[in-house]
Design an enzyme around this catalytic site. Structure first.
Site, short mmCIF file in Angstrom:
data_model
loop_
_atom_site.label_atom_id
_atom_site.label_comp_id
_atom_site.label_asym_id
_atom_site.label_seq_id
_atom_site.Cartn_x
_atom_site.Cartn_y
_atom_site.Cartn_z
N LYS A 166 0.85 -1.20 0.00
CA LYS A 166 0.00 0.00 0.00
C LYS A 166 0.87 1.24 0.00
O LYS A 166 1.86 1.31 0.75
CB LYS A 166 -0.88 -0.01 1.27
CG LYS A 166 -1.85 1.14 1.37
CD LYS A 166 -3.16 0.83 0.67
CE LYS A 166 -4.09 2.03 0.58
NZ LYS A 166 -3.76 2.92 -0.54
N LYS A 187 5.27 2.68 8.28
CA LYS A 187 4.09 3.47 8.67
C LYS A 187 2.90 2.55 8.91
O LYS A 187 2.21 2.65 9.92
CB LYS A 187 3.78 4.48 7.56
CG LYS A 187 2.85 5.60 7.96
CD LYS A 187 2.50 6.50 6.77
CE LYS A 187 3.69 7.21 6.16
NZ LYS A 187 3.30 8.16 5.10
N LYS A 203 5.40 2.28 -2.99
CA LYS A 203 5.28 3.66 -3.45
C LYS A 203 5.47 3.67 -4.95
O LYS A 203 6.17 2.81 -5.50
CB LYS A 203 6.36 4.54 -2.80
CG LYS A 203 6.05 6.01 -2.84
CD LYS A 203 5.03 6.34 -1.77
CE LYS A 203 4.88 7.81 -1.52
NZ LYS A 203 4.30 8.02 -0.18
N THR A 226 -4.99 13.37 6.25
CA THR A 226 -3.59 13.55 6.65
C THR A 226 -3.45 14.83 7.48
O THR A 226 -2.80 14.84 8.53
CB THR A 226 -2.66 13.59 5.41
OG1 THR A 226 -3.05 12.54 4.52
CG2 THR A 226 -1.21 13.42 5.80
N ASN A 280 -2.45 19.42 -0.02
CA ASN A 280 -3.40 18.51 0.63
C ASN A 280 -3.10 18.35 2.12
O ASN A 280 -4.01 18.36 2.94
CB ASN A 280 -3.37 17.15 -0.09
CG ASN A 280 -4.27 16.16 0.60
OD1 ASN A 280 -3.84 15.40 1.46
ND2 ASN A 280 -5.55 16.19 0.27
N SER A 295 -7.28 5.74 4.14
CA SER A 295 -7.21 4.90 2.93
C SER A 295 -7.63 3.48 3.28
O SER A 295 -8.35 2.82 2.53
CB SER A 295 -5.78 4.87 2.38
OG SER A 295 -5.57 5.90 1.46
#
Ligand code: GLU
Length: 419
Positions: free
Chosen positions: A70, A94, A106, A190, A221, A353
């Site tokens: 992810k 994370k 990523k 976030t 964001n 998410s």
């Protein structure tokens, strides 16, 4: 000779230190030193003027020990394999820290989005999704937004994947538009999480949260939503920057007015905003502003060993991924500046998410209040676990967070019988 900055080496340094403090031998965590899969793709795109340009794209799947890979996709002119590898590894840590059933990945495309039309952006996204098709999927690898990517881009990605898959597959990406299965609260998650982490660290350090003076680098964001929520909680945003420059006001900026101004027209930047008494400075000076708390929420590498000795803030909350270099981190530690590490501070996005993905799999949607409550529960729990570990081991907050994360992955690998 100037040493070339290699973000992946920096991640390895933290990993080795955390593993060492956990009493692990290299053999126990060697799989975490090496990403499981690195993919480089070339995306040919017919541009609006009829020419063909070939863009380079990447996807790194770092660790799948605890679940499907992810992590976001970034579009930026500086994207390269070493950086994507580092960011993918950070996602593994994370997800483990906040205890989501995911591994880390990523992706990125090397492109300057300011030079693209919307049509070109869509074509790049569809081309990238097509090339990634064999290695992504709701239970394989689930991309999401990151720097310069957003809900609309996730919608195109999902559509391209679904077409190839022969059925609508919303769970292949998160951070989608609400109409396509996106989660309420994902957009600001976030930034909301950053606010929660500022609140928690103030509690721990016995510092006032309401009325605290905060400087924020980045107004996208993460930074944009963070200032909105911090302001709502009574914090004073005394300095703010974006790529166009920085602005400050000792008594606190009028955040409602600034966010309203920026949202009124596409392309508006802080340099276009004006108000009486405003002080302007170059954007790279944001980190040096006079504030109690500094929030780097833009690109990596914002806090280097050159600026670290001059930072005035007592606390840094890392909204961005990898904003502090190792050398700078050591200087901050020696100076007693407390750093809330990125893998904790910006984990609100990945957490919601995860909620989005769960809702997609169940074809069910949650109220925003439920999303926000669960987000807070998960992040505060991760904060406490990392903090307690740091206190117990007499180490930095970053090291405490990495120790919790590395231990979880290594334990899962052992239980699976993986070496
Ligand atoms: N790009 C975000 C991050 O770095 C979110 C990733 C995701 O939601 O998968 O954490």
């Amino acid at each position: 000779m100037i040493k070339k900055f290699k973000p992946y080496d920096e991640v390895l340094e933290i990993l080795d230190q955390a593993a060492n403090m956990l009493g692990l031998e290299e053999i126990d965590y060697i799989r975490l030193r090496n990403p499981e899969r690195e993919l480089k793709v070339f995306i040919p795109v017919e541009m609006d003027d009829g020419s063909i340009e070939v863009f380079q794209g990447y996807r790194v799947q770092h660790s799948g020990v605890r679940g499907p890979y992810k992590g976001g996709i970034r579009y930026h002119q500086d994207v390269n394999m070493n950086e994507v590898k580092a960011l993918a590894a950070e996602m593994s840590f994370k997800c483990a820290l906040v205890n989501l059933p995911y591994g880390g990945a990523k992706g990125g495309v090397k492109v300057d989005v300011s030079k693209l039309s919307k049509r070109e952006l869509e074509k790049i996204t569809r081309g990238y999704a097509t090339l990634l098709y064999p290695v992504v999927g709701p239970d394989i690898d689930i991309p999401a937004p990151d720097v310069n990517t957003n809900a609309e881009i996730m919608g195109w990605f999902m559509d391209a994947y679904s077409t190839l898959n022969g059925k609508l597959t919303p769970g292949v990406v998160t951070g989608k538009p609400i109409e396509l299965g996106g989660s309420l609260g994902r957009d600001e998650a976030t930034g909301r999480g950053v606010m929660l982490m500022v609140r928690e660290i103030c509690k721990r350090l016995d510092m006032p949260f309401e009325g605290s003076r905060i400087a924020v680098q980045g107004c996208g964001n993460v930074g944009g939503a963070a200032v909105k929520h911090l302001h709502k909680q009574g914090c004073k945003i005394v300095a703010l920057s974006d790529v166009s420059g920085g602005i400050s006001l000792a008594n606190g900026l009028d955040i409602d007015e600034i966010l309203d101004f920026l949202s009124q027209e596409e392309g508006r930047q802080l340099k276009d905003y004006d108000s009486p008494g405003l002080v302007r400075f170059p954007c790279n000076e944001l980190v040096l502003q006079d504030a109690d708390i500094l929030i780097p929420a833009a690109m990596g590498n914002a806090i280097t060993s050159e600026v670290a000795p001059h930072i005035k803030a007592k606390v840094i909350v890392e909204g961005a991924n990898g904003p502090t270099t190792r050398d700078a981190d050591r200087i901050l530690w020696e100076r007693g500046v407390l750093v809330v590490p990125d893998i904790l501070a910006n984990s609100g996005g990945i957490t919601v998410s995860y909620f989005e993905w769960v809702q997609n799999i169940q074809s069910y949607s949650w109220e925003e209040q439920v999303v926000n409550q669960r987000l807070e529960y998960i992040m505060v729990r991760a904060f406490d676990e990392a903090w307690n570990c740091a206190v117990r081991m007499d180490t930095s907050f970053r090291m405490g967070a990495y120790m919790v994360a590395v231990k979880r992955i290594v334990t899962a690998a052992k239980m699976r019988g993986l070496s």
